[in-house]
Design an enzyme around this catalytic site. Structure first.
Site, PDB file in Angstrom:
ATOM      1  N   ASP A   1     -12.911 -21.293  -5.233  1.00 17.47           N
ATOM      2  CA  ASP A   1     -11.657 -22.049  -5.170  1.00 17.47           C
ATOM      3  C   ASP A   1     -10.843 -21.758  -6.437  1.00 17.47           C
ATOM      4  OD1 ASP A   1      -9.894 -23.964  -4.140  1.00 17.47           O
ATOM      5  OD2 ASP A   1     -10.912 -25.633  -5.149  1.00 17.47           O
TER       6      ASP A   1
ATOM      7  N   HIS B   1      -2.657 -31.684  -5.802  1.00 19.95           N
ATOM      8  CA  HIS B   1      -4.041 -31.962  -6.182  1.00 19.95           C
ATOM      9  C   HIS B   1      -4.185 -33.358  -6.805  1.00 19.95           C
ATOM     10  CE1 HIS B   1      -4.171 -27.467  -6.063  1.00 19.95           C
ATOM     11  NE2 HIS B   1      -5.260 -27.761  -5.396  1.00 19.95           N
TER      12      HIS B   1
ATOM     13  N   ASN C   1      -8.313 -28.227   2.342  1.00 17.36           N
ATOM     14  CA  ASN C   1      -9.143 -28.417   1.147  1.00 17.36           C
ATOM     15  C   ASN C   1      -9.256 -29.882   0.747  1.00 17.36           C
ATOM     16  OD1 ASN C   1      -9.142 -25.650   1.020  1.00 17.36           O
ATOM     17  ND2 ASN C   1      -8.447 -25.528  -1.098  1.00 17.36           N
ATOM     18  N   ILE C   2     -10.476 -30.321   0.560  1.00 22.76           N
ATOM     19  CA  ILE C   2     -10.723 -31.724   0.202  1.00 22.76           C
ATOM     20  C   ILE C   2     -11.719 -31.797  -0.953  1.00 22.76           C
ATOM     21  CG2 ILE C   2     -11.672 -33.922   1.035  1.00 22.76           C
ATOM     22  CD1 ILE C   2     -10.654 -33.059   3.864  1.00 22.76           C
ATOM     23  N   ASP C   3     -11.288 -32.367  -2.053  1.00 22.73           N
ATOM     24  CA  ASP C   3     -12.168 -32.593  -3.191  1.00 22.73           C
ATOM     25  C   ASP C   3     -12.047 -34.043  -3.680  1.00 22.73           C
ATOM     26  OD1 ASP C   3     -13.798 -32.470  -5.360  1.00 22.73           O
ATOM     27  OD2 ASP C   3     -12.608 -31.045  -6.506  1.00 22.73           O
TER      28      ASP C   3
ATOM     29  N   ASP D   1      -5.743 -17.128  -7.174  1.00 22.41           N
ATOM     30  CA  ASP D   1      -4.567 -17.988  -7.296  1.00 22.41           C
ATOM     31  C   ASP D   1      -3.706 -17.490  -8.447  1.00 22.41           C
ATOM     32  OD1 ASP D   1      -2.674 -19.884  -7.588  1.00 22.41           O
ATOM     33  OD2 ASP D   1      -4.042 -21.582  -7.833  1.00 22.41           O
TER      34      ASP D   1
ATOM     35  N   SER E   1     -15.221 -24.328  -7.618  1.00 17.44           N
ATOM     36  CA  SER E   1     -14.150 -23.998  -8.574  1.00 17.44           C
ATOM     37  C   SER E   1     -14.769 -23.338  -9.805  1.00 17.44           C
ATOM     38  CB  SER E   1     -13.411 -25.273  -8.986  1.00 17.44           C
ATOM     39  OG  SER E   1     -14.271 -26.078  -9.784  1.00 17.44           O
TER      40      SER E   1
HETATM   41  P1  13P Z   1      -7.511 -32.682  -3.389  1.00 21.39           P
HETATM   42  O1  13P Z   1      -7.374 -32.980  -4.848  1.00 21.39           O
HETATM   43  O2  13P Z   1      -6.387 -33.254  -2.605  1.00 21.39           O
HETATM   44  O3  13P Z   1      -8.831 -33.066  -2.839  1.00 21.39           O
HETATM   45  O4  13P Z   1      -7.386 -31.086  -3.214  1.00 21.39           O
HETATM   46  C1  13P Z   1      -8.508 -30.251  -3.379  1.00 21.39           C
HETATM   47  C2  13P Z   1      -8.155 -28.814  -3.421  1.00 21.39           C
HETATM   48  O5  13P Z   1      -7.074 -28.387  -3.076  1.00 21.39           O
HETATM   49  C3  13P Z   1      -9.192 -27.890  -3.874  1.00 21.39           C
HETATM   50  O6  13P Z   1      -8.716 -26.596  -3.997  1.00 21.39           O
HETATM   51  O1  G3H Z   2      -8.091 -27.869  -6.817  1.00 17.74           O
HETATM   52  C1  G3H Z   2      -8.942 -28.201  -7.617  1.00 17.74           C
HETATM   53  C2  G3H Z   2     -10.234 -28.742  -7.128  1.00 17.74           C
HETATM   54  O2  G3H Z   2     -10.129 -30.115  -6.861  1.00 17.74           O
HETATM   55  C3  G3H Z   2     -11.320 -28.419  -8.106  1.00 17.74           C
HETATM   56  O3  G3H Z   2     -11.256 -29.241  -9.207  1.00 17.74           O
HETATM   57  O4  G3H Z   2     -11.347 -27.604 -11.073  1.00 17.74           O
HETATM   58  O5  G3H Z   2     -11.891 -30.020 -11.446  1.00 17.74           O
HETATM   59  O6  G3H Z   2     -13.458 -28.537 -10.169  1.00 17.74           O
HETATM   60  P1  G3H Z   2     -12.037 -28.824 -10.559  1.00 17.74           P
HETATM   61 ZN    ZN Z   3      -6.661 -26.469  -4.535  1.00 18.19          ZN
END
Ligand code: 13P
Ligand code: G3H
Ligand code: ZN
Length: 311
Positions: A82, A180, A256-258, A104, A50
């Site tokens: 991202d 998110h 997508n998984i964060d 985006d 990101s």
């Molecule tokens: P989560 O917060 O559900 O992991 O989504 C991550 C994401 O969409 C990153 O772009």
């Molecule tokens: O969609 C967002 C992702 O989880 C990235 O999060 O912008 O805090 O790095 P971040």
């Molecule tokens: Zn996202």
């Protein structure tokens, strides 16, 4: 193997009825935990960065970590931006070695979204890079932007064909009820993705890869550990894994998984310090954190995404 784009992975995933995991990376232990899992499962992989991650860890450090992941695994790995929020950010990542970018502009008007996405697509395609765009708005937090549930909106299937034709984007993120962060659904309500919208999109865009953001499932074992060891996350709820599996069997090629990475790491570190308050060597708490990420990612690759053995 060098960095790849997502083109071939998505073609195979679409035909094979599975999805590729796109995991957010911010530091070495996260990159290692994810790539060790993918290596053991022989899964193709998208490592995504990101704007905030790039600011935190520095572009060059992240590139070098991902190069190391390729050298260590020999897997097809795509390096993806991202939630790129401007042409300039996308250009900087394209010029700096990313093989895929997301623009985006989903919070802008339909016409503006088309215009900025088209500009990024032209530059990216001239440089051999693929582009993910977004139509519809997810609730939750992305970088500094917080979108409330009231301001979020599902993707309108009647818009997708025109959008893809006019922009030339390579994949499309849509809003079907994911969001998110760790608080995706109200406690007491039944989490349910809008598969009817996904089906309509799929009809209008045959063989076109769809992306799901906000797809952490927020495993309750992590939330319970966090709450047990001094955290405070009541009501954290994610997307049910069986619904992600269903999406992966349809047109969704990238999930997508964060948040789940953050939860795995945080739960592990909280537990470590609760059990070893006297310790202070970062290797002793980051090592188990990396293992927790690895175990969680292996489970996603095999039981949710179905991309194990597809490298
Ligand atoms: P989560 O917060 O559900 O992991 O989504 C991550 C994401 O969409 C990153 O772009
Ligand atoms: O969609 C967002 C992702 O989880 C990235 O999060 O912008 O805090 O790095 P971040
Ligand atoms: Zn996202």
């Amino acid at each position: 193997m060098a960095l790849v784009t997502t083109k071939e992975m998505f073609d195979k995933a679409y035909k094979g009825g599975y999805a590729i995991g796109a995991f957010n990376v911010n530091n070495m232990e996260i990159v290692q935990g994810i790539t060790e899992a993918a290596k053991e499962e022989q899964a193709p992989l998208i490592l995504q960065v990101s704007k905030g991650a790039r600011k935190y860890a520095n572009h060059t450090y992240l590139i070098k970590l991902v190069e190391a992941a390729i050298q260590e695994t020999d897997l097809p790995i795509a390096l993806h931006l991202d939630h790129g929020d401007s042409f300039e950010l996308c250009k900087s990542c394209i010029d700096g070695g990313f093989t895929s970018v997301m623009i985006d502009a989903s919070s802008k008007s339909f016409a503006e979204n088309i215009a900025i996405t088209k500009q990024v697509v032209e530059y990216a395609h001239d440089h051999g890079v693929v582009v993910e765009a977004e139509l519809g708005t997810l609730a939750g937090i992305e970088d500094e932007v917080q979108v409330s549930a009231e301001d979020s909106s599902y993707t309108r299937p009647e818009d997708v064909q025109e959008f893809v034709e006019k922009t030339g984007c390579d994949s499309l993120a849509i809003a079907i009820g994911t969001s998110h962060g760790a608080y995706k659904f109200k406690p007491g309500t039944k989490p349910q993705l809008r598969f009817d919208i996904l089906e309509e999109v799929e009809k209008r865009l045959p063989n076109f890869p769809i992306v799901l953001h906000g797809s952490s499932s927020v495993p309750q074992e992590f939330v319970e550990l966090i709450n047990k060891y001094g955290g405070n996350m009541p009501g954290a709820i994610g997307v049910p894994e069986d619904q992600l599996r269903q999406a992966a069997s349809m047109a969704v090629c990238k999930i997508n998984i964060d948040s789940d990475l953050r939860l795995a790491l945080t739960a592990s570190i909280r537990q470590f310090f609760a059990e070893h308050p006297e310790k202070f060597d970062p290797r002793e708490y980051l090592g188990p954190g990396r293992e927790a990420i690895k175990a969680m990612v292996k489970h996603k690759l095999v039981d949710v995404l179905g991309c194990n053995g597809k490298a």
